[in-house]
Design a protein around this motif. Structure first.
Motif, PDB file in Angstrom:
ATOM      1  N   GLN A   1       0.830  -1.199   0.000  1.00  0.00           N
ATOM      2  CA  GLN A   1       0.000   0.000   0.000  1.00  0.00           C
ATOM      3  C   GLN A   1       0.871   1.258   0.000  1.00  0.00           C
ATOM      4  OE1 GLN A   1      -3.063  -0.321   3.195  1.00  0.00           O
ATOM      5  NE2 GLN A   1      -4.449   0.108   1.492  1.00  0.00           N
ATOM      6  N   GLY A   2       2.007   1.173   0.677  1.00  0.00           N
ATOM      7  CA  GLY A   2       2.940   2.301   0.663  1.00  0.00           C
ATOM      8  C   GLY A   2       3.454   2.590  -0.728  1.00  0.00           C
ATOM      9  N   TYR A   3       3.781   1.535  -1.474  1.00  0.00           N
ATOM     10  CA  TYR A   3       4.212   1.715  -2.854  1.00  0.00           C
ATOM     11  C   TYR A   3       3.114   2.404  -3.668  1.00  0.00           C
ATOM     12  CZ  TYR A   3       7.867  -1.817  -1.922  1.00  0.00           C
ATOM     13  OH  TYR A   3       8.932  -2.507  -1.408  1.00  0.00           O
ATOM     14  N   ALA A   4       1.881   1.908  -3.521  1.00  0.00           N
ATOM     15  CA  ALA A   4       0.769   2.472  -4.281  1.00  0.00           C
ATOM     16  C   ALA A   4       0.546   3.933  -3.918  1.00  0.00           C
ATOM     17  CB  ALA A   4      -0.499   1.652  -4.029  1.00  0.00           C
ATOM     18  N   ALA A   5       0.686   4.266  -2.638  1.00  0.00           N
ATOM     19  CA  ALA A   5       0.473   5.648  -2.198  1.00  0.00           C
ATOM     20  C   ALA A   5       1.453   6.609  -2.861  1.00  0.00           C
ATOM     21  CB  ALA A   5       0.601   5.730  -0.677  1.00  0.00           C
ATOM     22  N   VAL A   6       2.697   6.173  -3.039  1.00  0.00           N
ATOM     23  CA  VAL A   6       3.691   7.031  -3.694  1.00  0.00           C
ATOM     24  C   VAL A   6       3.267   7.354  -5.128  1.00  0.00           C
ATOM     25  CG1 VAL A   6       6.059   7.141  -4.575  1.00  0.00           C
ATOM     26  CG2 VAL A   6       5.623   6.302  -2.263  1.00  0.00           C
ATOM     27  N   THR A   7       2.714   6.358  -5.825  1.00  0.00           N
ATOM     28  CA  THR A   7       2.304   6.598  -7.219  1.00  0.00           C
ATOM     29  C   THR A   7       1.154   7.586  -7.304  1.00  0.00           C
ATOM     30  OG1 THR A   7       0.612   4.844  -7.433  1.00  0.00           O
ATOM     31  CG2 THR A   7       2.924   4.206  -7.733  1.00  0.00           C
ATOM     32  N   LYS A   8       0.393   7.748  -6.219  1.00  0.00           N
ATOM     33  CA  LYS A   8      -0.736   8.674  -6.225  1.00  0.00           C
ATOM     34  C   LYS A   8      -0.353  10.074  -5.744  1.00  0.00           C
ATOM     35  CE  LYS A   8      -4.909   7.446  -5.106  1.00  0.00           C
ATOM     36  NZ  LYS A   8      -5.589   7.522  -6.402  1.00  0.00           N
ATOM     37  N   THR A   9       0.713  10.179  -4.973  1.00  0.00           N
ATOM     38  CA  THR A   9       1.073  11.469  -4.383  1.00  0.00           C
ATOM     39  C   THR A   9       2.265  12.134  -5.057  1.00  0.00           C
ATOM     40  OG1 THR A   9       2.456  10.356  -2.720  1.00  0.00           O
ATOM     41  CG2 THR A   9       0.169  10.815  -2.132  1.00  0.00           C
ATOM     42  N   LYS A  10       3.023  11.363  -5.833  1.00  0.00           N
ATOM     43  CA  LYS A  10       4.169  11.924  -6.548  1.00  0.00           C
ATOM     44  C   LYS A  10       4.004  11.719  -8.044  1.00  0.00           C
ATOM     45  CE  LYS A  10       7.662  11.150  -2.935  1.00  0.00           C
ATOM     46  NZ  LYS A  10       8.998  10.535  -2.663  1.00  0.00           N
ATOM     47  N   ARG A  11       4.743  12.478  -8.826  1.00  0.00           N
ATOM     48  CA  ARG A  11       4.652  12.348 -10.274  1.00  0.00           C
ATOM     49  C   ARG A  11       6.053  12.366 -10.880  1.00  0.00           C
ATOM     50  NH1 ARG A  11       0.846  16.460 -13.387  1.00  0.00           N
ATOM     51  NH2 ARG A  11      -0.738  14.939 -12.767  1.00  0.00           N
ATOM     52  N   ASP A  12       6.328  11.403 -11.747  1.00  0.00           N
ATOM     53  CA  ASP A  12       7.586  11.415 -12.498  1.00  0.00           C
ATOM     54  C   ASP A  12       7.548  12.562 -13.506  1.00  0.00           C
ATOM     55  OD1 ASP A  12       8.865   9.002 -11.429  1.00  0.00           O
ATOM     56  OD2 ASP A  12       7.209   7.936 -12.390  1.00  0.00           O
ATOM     57  N   TRP A  13       8.709  13.117 -13.810  1.00  0.00           N
ATOM     58  CA  TRP A  13       8.724  14.319 -14.652  1.00  0.00           C
ATOM     59  C   TRP A  13       8.072  14.097 -16.005  1.00  0.00           C
ATOM     60  CZ3 TRP A  13      11.134  14.015 -19.333  1.00  0.00           C
ATOM     61  CH2 TRP A  13      12.120  13.039 -19.506  1.00  0.00           C
ATOM     62  N   TRP A  14       8.187  12.880 -16.575  1.00  0.00           N
ATOM     63  CA  TRP A  14       7.626  12.636 -17.901  1.00  0.00           C
ATOM     64  C   TRP A  14       6.107  12.468 -17.896  1.00  0.00           C
ATOM     65  CZ3 TRP A  14      10.936   9.369 -15.316  1.00  0.00           C
ATOM     66  CH2 TRP A  14      10.399   8.196 -14.835  1.00  0.00           C
ATOM     67  N   GLN A  15       5.503  12.449 -16.691  1.00  0.00           N
ATOM     68  CA  GLN A  15       4.053  12.348 -16.592  1.00  0.00           C
ATOM     69  C   GLN A  15       3.377  13.714 -16.591  1.00  0.00           C
ATOM     70  OE1 GLN A  15       2.575   9.563 -16.798  1.00  0.00           O
ATOM     71  NE2 GLN A  15       3.993   7.983 -16.129  1.00  0.00           N
ATOM     72  N   SER A  16       4.154  14.780 -16.578  1.00  0.00           N
ATOM     73  CA  SER A  16       3.569  16.114 -16.521  1.00  0.00           C
ATOM     74  C   SER A  16       2.929  16.469 -17.866  1.00  0.00           C
ATOM     75  CB  SER A  16       4.646  17.149 -16.181  1.00  0.00           C
ATOM     76  OG  SER A  16       5.564  17.288 -17.247  1.00  0.00           O
ATOM     77  N   PRO A  17       1.891  17.328 -17.859  1.00  0.00           N
ATOM     78  CA  PRO A  17       1.199  17.712 -19.100  1.00  0.00           C
ATOM     79  C   PRO A  17       2.135  18.277 -20.163  1.00  0.00           C
ATOM     80  CG  PRO A  17      -0.039  18.444 -17.192  1.00  0.00           C
ATOM     81  CD  PRO A  17       1.287  17.949 -16.669  1.00  0.00           C
ATOM     82  N   GLU A  18       3.223  18.885 -19.732  1.00  0.00           N
ATOM     83  CA  GLU A  18       4.167  19.486 -20.674  1.00  0.00           C
ATOM     84  C   GLU A  18       4.798  18.450 -21.592  1.00  0.00           C
ATOM     85  OE1 GLU A  18       8.416  21.962 -20.526  1.00  0.00           O
ATOM     86  OE2 GLU A  18       7.370  21.408 -18.677  1.00  0.00           O
ATOM     87  N   TYR A  19       5.062  17.249 -21.053  1.00  0.00           N
ATOM     88  CA  TYR A  19       5.791  16.234 -21.809  1.00  0.00           C
ATOM     89  C   TYR A  19       4.924  15.134 -22.395  1.00  0.00           C
ATOM     90  CZ  TYR A  19       9.846  18.330 -19.490  1.00  0.00           C
ATOM     91  OH  TYR A  19      10.795  19.195 -19.039  1.00  0.00           O
ATOM     92  N   ARG A  20       3.771  14.881 -21.790  1.00  0.00           N
ATOM     93  CA  ARG A  20       2.960  13.730 -22.193  1.00  0.00           C
ATOM     94  C   ARG A  20       2.693  13.648 -23.695  1.00  0.00           C
ATOM     95  NH1 ARG A  20      -0.153  14.019 -17.218  1.00  0.00           N
ATOM     96  NH2 ARG A  20      -1.732  15.237 -18.302  1.00  0.00           N
ATOM     97  N   PRO A  21       2.387  14.781 -24.385  1.00  0.00           N
ATOM     98  CA  PRO A  21       2.100  14.681 -25.821  1.00  0.00           C
ATOM     99  C   PRO A  21       3.285  14.197 -26.659  1.00  0.00           C
ATOM    100  CG  PRO A  21       1.302  16.767 -24.934  1.00  0.00           C
ATOM    101  CD  PRO A  21       2.178  16.155 -23.889  1.00  0.00           C
ATOM    102  N   ALA A  22       4.487  14.306 -26.124  1.00  0.00           N
ATOM    103  CA  ALA A  22       5.692  13.972 -26.896  1.00  0.00           C
ATOM    104  C   ALA A  22       6.193  12.561 -26.633  1.00  0.00           C
ATOM    105  CB  ALA A  22       6.809  14.976 -26.574  1.00  0.00           C
ATOM    106  N   ILE A  23       5.511  11.819 -25.760  1.00  0.00           N
ATOM    107  CA  ILE A  23       6.028  10.515 -25.333  1.00  0.00           C
ATOM    108  C   ILE A  23       5.007   9.423 -25.590  1.00  0.00           C
ATOM    109  CG2 ILE A  23       6.941   9.202 -23.389  1.00  0.00           C
ATOM    110  CD1 ILE A  23       7.694  11.865 -22.082  1.00  0.00           C
ATOM    111  N   GLY A  24       5.380   8.440 -26.413  1.00  0.00           N
ATOM    112  CA  GLY A  24       4.513   7.308 -26.693  1.00  0.00           C
ATOM    113  C   GLY A  24       4.526   6.312 -25.547  1.00  0.00           C
ATOM    114  N   PRO A  25       3.568   5.374 -25.535  1.00  0.00           N
ATOM    115  CA  PRO A  25       3.458   4.408 -24.431  1.00  0.00           C
ATOM    116  C   PRO A  25       4.717   3.568 -24.214  1.00  0.00           C
ATOM    117  CG  PRO A  25       1.483   4.382 -25.786  1.00  0.00           C
ATOM    118  CD  PRO A  25       2.486   5.228 -26.512  1.00  0.00           C
TER     119      PRO A  25
END
Length: 293
Positions: A80-104
């Protein structure tokens, strides 16, 4: 196992969570198909969880799996601790600025690269991404993605430059071993000035204690990297994650966790590293190419 969850990156938590969920399922003697039927999930949902591909992991999903697997209280709290980190933090490539430039596929790779302790890469056509200069990157993207607007190219360039921080980060910089086909030194990307600056940059970065660069000469003929470029990623001991291989082509990019695939590419890289001249001789080849440009 991650001992300091609060300081861990979301990418590392997703990978560790996926690995431990997969181990719990296997220890419970359950097939993935049995689990998704009980939870009324799609097969792809469990696959994404076990491979760390979801940007955010819902703690409720983790708890549902722990219930089925019969996980103990300490294990449940950890996951649950691992899951909580994914909900409270964001990797830089997940930001709206970069998402359009990065494929799955490339997004998956960025998470792995940011988490890896060591990268072994063979490149046959251009300078490995972590060693590229901004001018070289821009020319590559302008040619590979003709028709893109200036803003889109800028985003792609920024993504590539931001990636390179893994080499110089203050805590546990990634160990990079790069083997580059000699053709890359002579392929005139962007003209003489761009190439001279690019090759000088490789020589400069290669002086870092965590970077090793070798050149595969034309004169050595056939070798084990002739089927194309690849990256083998290894992870910190605390993560208990097996090495992974990253591959890409014009149409797609993907990672392989299959043991037989990883073993094949690890052996290929070992062969290449033994065959290619060492760092000093390779540096001489780079300096000679700089003069030729």
């Amino acid at each position: 196992m991650i001992t300091d969850i609060e300081s861990a990156t979301p990418a590392l938590c997703r990978l560790q969570l996926g690995s431990e969920l997969r181990q719990l399922r296997q220890a419970a003697g359950l097939k993935a198909s049995q689990v998704v039927r009980r939870l009324l999930w799609s097969p792809s949902k469990l696959t994404r969880l076990e491979t760390g591909e979801n940007a955010v992991v819902e703690p409720a999903d983790v708890m549902a799996l722990c219930e089925i697997y019969g996980a103990g209280g300490e294990t449940r709290a950890l996951l649950q601790g691992y899951a909580a980190v994914t909900k409270t933090k964001r990797d830089w490539w997940q930001s709206p600025e970069y998402r359009p430039a990065i494929g799955p596929g490339f997004k998956a790779f960025l998470g792995l690269e940011a988490t890896a302790s060591a990268l072994q890469t063979y490149e046959s056509e251009f300078v490995p991404g972590l060693l590229q200069t901004e001018a070289y990157i821009r020319v590559i993207h302008q040619r590979a993605h003709e028709g893109l607007g200036a803003d889109e190219v800028d985003r792609l360039v920024t993504v590539r430059m931001t990636r390179q921080e893994v080499l110089s980060r203050s805590e546990s910089p990634v160990k990079l071993t790069a083997i580059i086909n000699e053709a890359v030194l002579h392929r005139a990307i962007g003209g003489g000035t761009v190439m001279r600056d690019q090759l000088s940059h490789i020589a400069e970065v290669a002086e870092l204690p965590n970077v090793r660069v070798q050149i595969m000469p034309f004169s050595f003929g056939a070798h084990s990297g002739m089927n194309g470029p690849f990256v083998v990623l290894s992870f910190p001991d605390r993560a208990a994650l097996r090495p992974i291989v990253y591959l890409e082509n014009l149409a797609d990019a993907w990672v392989s966790r299959r043991d037989s695939d990883v073993e094949r590419y690890v052996e290929a890289f070992t062969d290449l590293q033994a065959l290619a001249p060492g760092p000093q001789e390779s540096l001489s080849m780079i300096k000679k190419a700089i003069k030729e440009h």
